[in-house]
Design a protein around this motif. Structure first.
Motif, PDB file in Angstrom:
ATOM      1  N   ALA A 269       7.150  14.419   2.688  1.00 34.88           N
ATOM      2  CA  ALA A 269       6.835  13.214   3.451  1.00 34.88           C
ATOM      3  C   ALA A 269       8.002  12.738   4.303  1.00 34.88           C
ATOM      4  O   ALA A 269       7.956  11.649   4.873  1.00 34.88           O
ATOM      5  N   GLY A 270       9.078  13.535   4.384  1.00 34.03           N
ATOM      6  CA  GLY A 270      10.196  13.161   5.239  1.00 34.03           C
ATOM      7  C   GLY A 270      11.505  13.015   4.485  1.00 34.03           C
ATOM      8  O   GLY A 270      11.598  13.316   3.285  1.00 34.03           O
ATOM      9  N   PRO A 271      12.555  12.535   5.171  1.00 38.53           N
ATOM     10  CA  PRO A 271      13.902  12.483   4.586  1.00 38.53           C
ATOM     11  C   PRO A 271      14.080  11.463   3.467  1.00 38.53           C
ATOM     12  O   PRO A 271      15.082  11.503   2.760  1.00 38.53           O
ATOM     13  N   GLU A 272      13.129  10.548   3.296  1.00 34.43           N
ATOM     14  CA  GLU A 272      13.227   9.554   2.222  1.00 34.43           C
ATOM     15  C   GLU A 272      12.015   9.631   1.288  1.00 34.43           C
ATOM     16  O   GLU A 272      11.592   8.630   0.736  1.00 34.43           O
ATOM     17  N   THR A 273      11.511  10.825   1.075  1.00 34.94           N
ATOM     18  CA  THR A 273      10.336  10.981   0.214  1.00 34.94           C
ATOM     19  C   THR A 273      10.647  10.583  -1.221  1.00 34.94           C
ATOM     20  O   THR A 273       9.919   9.790  -1.833  1.00 34.94           O
ATOM     21  N   ASN A 274      11.716  11.136  -1.781  1.00 38.31           N
ATOM     22  CA  ASN A 274      12.110  10.855  -3.167  1.00 38.31           C
ATOM     23  C   ASN A 274      13.145   9.736  -3.179  1.00 38.31           C
ATOM     24  O   ASN A 274      14.173   9.837  -2.518  1.00 38.31           O
ATOM     25  N   PRO A 275      12.903   8.658  -3.926  1.00 39.79           N
ATOM     26  CA  PRO A 275      13.796   7.491  -3.867  1.00 39.79           C
ATOM     27  C   PRO A 275      15.108   7.703  -4.614  1.00 39.79           C
ATOM     28  O   PRO A 275      15.162   8.434  -5.602  1.00 39.79           O
ATOM     29  N   VAL A 276      16.143   7.059  -4.106  1.00 43.99           N
ATOM     30  CA  VAL A 276      17.451   7.058  -4.756  1.00 43.99           C
ATOM     31  C   VAL A 276      17.819   5.611  -5.078  1.00 43.99           C
ATOM     32  O   VAL A 276      17.717   4.726  -4.217  1.00 43.99           O
TER      33      VAL A 276
ATOM     34  N   VAL B 164      11.977  -3.490   0.420  1.00 38.94           N
ATOM     35  CA  VAL B 164      11.609  -3.086  -0.935  1.00 38.94           C
ATOM     36  C   VAL B 164      11.288  -1.593  -0.918  1.00 38.94           C
ATOM     37  O   VAL B 164      10.496  -1.134  -0.086  1.00 38.94           O
ATOM     38  N   ARG B 165      11.877  -0.833  -1.852  1.00 34.40           N
ATOM     39  CA  ARG B 165      11.656   0.619  -1.881  1.00 34.40           C
ATOM     40  C   ARG B 165      10.294   0.941  -2.487  1.00 34.40           C
ATOM     41  O   ARG B 165      10.020   0.605  -3.642  1.00 34.40           O
ATOM     42  N   THR B 166       9.450   1.545  -1.697  1.00 40.48           N
ATOM     43  CA  THR B 166       8.167   2.020  -2.185  1.00 40.48           C
ATOM     44  C   THR B 166       8.166   3.548  -2.093  1.00 40.48           C
ATOM     45  O   THR B 166       9.014   4.139  -1.427  1.00 40.48           O
ATOM     46  N   VAL B 167       7.221   4.193  -2.758  1.00 41.53           N
ATOM     47  CA  VAL B 167       7.155   5.656  -2.702  1.00 41.53           C
ATOM     48  C   VAL B 167       5.719   6.098  -2.429  1.00 41.53           C
ATOM     49  O   VAL B 167       4.764   5.444  -2.852  1.00 41.53           O
ATOM     50  N   SER B 168       5.596   7.197  -1.732  1.00 42.37           N
ATOM     51  CA  SER B 168       4.281   7.754  -1.476  1.00 42.37           C
ATOM     52  C   SER B 168       3.881   8.651  -2.646  1.00 42.37           C
ATOM     53  O   SER B 168       4.704   8.988  -3.502  1.00 42.37           O
ATOM     54  N   HIS B 169       2.626   9.068  -2.651  1.00 44.01           N
ATOM     55  CA  HIS B 169       2.150   9.946  -3.718  1.00 44.01           C
ATOM     56  C   HIS B 169       2.810  11.317  -3.630  1.00 44.01           C
ATOM     57  O   HIS B 169       2.706  12.128  -4.555  1.00 44.01           O
TER      58      HIS B 169
ATOM     59  N   ALA C 188       0.832  -1.198   0.000  1.00 44.78           N
ATOM     60  CA  ALA C 188       0.000   0.000   0.000  1.00 44.78           C
ATOM     61  C   ALA C 188       0.867   1.249   0.000  1.00 44.78           C
ATOM     62  O   ALA C 188       2.060   1.208   0.324  1.00 44.78           O
ATOM     63  N   ASP C 189       0.259   2.355  -0.358  1.00 46.49           N
ATOM     64  CA  ASP C 189       0.979   3.623  -0.430  1.00 46.49           C
ATOM     65  C   ASP C 189       1.595   3.990   0.915  1.00 46.49           C
ATOM     66  O   ASP C 189       2.673   4.569   0.975  1.00 46.49           O
ATOM     67  N   ASP C 190       0.908   3.622   2.025  1.00 49.37           N
ATOM     68  CA  ASP C 190       1.427   4.001   3.339  1.00 49.37           C
ATOM     69  C   ASP C 190       2.571   3.103   3.801  1.00 49.37           C
ATOM     70  O   ASP C 190       3.075   3.245   4.916  1.00 49.37           O
TER      71      ASP C 190
END
Length: 373
Positions: free
Chosen positions: A205-212, A145-150, A115-117
């Motif tokens: 959304a915090g320090p890991e909002t955008n994935p690397v 597993v790296r997931t990302v929020s909207h 899920a997104d959350d």
């Protein structure tokens, strides 16, 4: 082709003889389960990892001894992989089994949709059930597993060697002590890397909002070293898509550099279809040409490109052509020995703020003073 096939058969024969000898003499090592950080993929989550005999390389303490480091490096590359190992997985009420191949790897897309959350990391539970001819004690592991929020606005795809970490990949003779160093403490991050990459990753959304993500042609044998390096230097953690070296037809030692990187970039873009990406590499290999091809294959998905100059301004023809092609596509391109230009461009594009840009420039200036530049 005949030479390659012959060498591959010789490698298989040697592995078989070595396993037989170790089994007869009671020298079999303890199996270890090594999960790699995974990705979202069409139809589920893409998980990878390996089962090996523990040779004490990953847990070896930091050493300044050249002899010790050479020995540990030889052991790191001469792995005792365990094929046919069975691994149970569990996630979101579903479960199944994975089986390792002849090189000890498992590789599968699991039919679960986080899920997104669940962002930034979705967890898959693993358990090693059995390993041929080895005694297996209860052994569990967690695969992230790296997931990302909207709220994620973009992603970053970065090379590793001589892009974020000084390895001397372009001059083994000059930097061989760094190349063979077994400890993350022995490796140096280029100035400003941690500041810029943290700025890229941080958002609402915090320090890991955008994935690397990290895409490199370095071998999987270096995974734990790179993972420790990222954590030690406070560079955002992310899935690392490395390369399996070998003598069989689809590996052939270091062959397939372009195909490997393009395939992995495509897997990332397929897994995160609404994101565009900043691509970062160096001039020591073919990153500019590869990134230009990626931009052609994935229109509108490449936001910007930065190429770190490791060749004293002397760019190979394919690098020049790649940079020209990127600029012709209207993609912002920066190049330089440091990340000053990349930070300035990212600030102008609104990817980072002015304070972050200044922190990158300050880190670079501090290092230059230390080095007497």
């Amino acid at each position: 082709m005949m030479l390659r096939r012959g060498l591959h058969l010789a490698e298989e024969a040697w592995d078989s003889l070595r396993l037989s000898f170790k089994r007869r003499t009671g020298l079999l090592g303890k199996p270890v389960l090594v999960p790699y950080r995974g990705l979202v993929a069409p139809g589920g989550v893409w998980v990878r990892g390996r089962v090996l005999e523990d040779q004490g390389v990953t847990t070896a303490p930091h050493s300044e001894s050249t002899l010790t480091n050479v020995w540990l490096t030889l052991k790191r590359y001469e792995t005792d992989e365990i094929g046919g190992a069975r691994i149970a997985w569990r996630a979101l009420g579903k479960s199944g089994e994975l089986v390792t191949d002849g090189e000890g790897y498992f590789d599968a897309v699991l039919p679960v949709e986080p899920a997104d959350d669940a962002a930034p990391w979705f967890r898959v539970e693993l358990e090693l059930l059995s390993a041929p001819v080895h005694e297996v004690a209860p052994l569990a592991a967690e695969l992230k597993v790296r997931t990302v929020s909207h709220q994620a606005r973009f992603g970053v795809i970065s090379d590793i060697d001589d892009t974020i970490v000084k390895t001397g990949a372009t001059n083994f003779v000059k930097h061989w002590r760094t190349v063979v160093a077994n400890s993350a403490k022995s490796r140096t991050a280029f100035p400003g890397v941690s500041h810029l990459y943290r700025a890229f990753a941080r958002d609402t959304a915090g320090p890991e909002t955008n994935p690397v993500f990290y895409v490199s042609s370095s071998p999987w044998n270096l995974y734990d070293l790179f993972e420790s390096f990222l954590a030690l230097r406070e560079i955002p953690l992310g899935p690392m898509l490395l390369k399996d070296f070998g003598l069989d037809g689809d590996k052939w030692l270091t062959g397939g550099h372009d195909d490997h990187k393009l395939t992995m970039i495509a897997r990332i873009m397929e897994g995160y279809p609404r994101l565009s990406f900043v691509l970062i590499g160096d001039s020591g290999q073919r990153d500019a040409a590869i990134y230009a091809e990626a931009a052609r294959r994935h229109p509108g998905r490449v936001l910007a490109v930065h190429i770190r100059d490791v060749t004293d301004g002397i760019f190979a023809e394919d690098a020049k052509a790649g940079l020209d092609a990127l600029e012709a596509l209207g993609i912002p391109v920066t190049r330089g020995e440091t990340l000053r230009e990349a930070a300035a461009s990212a600030e102008a594009m609104g990817l980072i703020d002015a304070a972050d840009g200044e922190s990158v420039r300050r880190a670079i200036a501090d290092r230059e003073r230390e080095d007497g530049v």
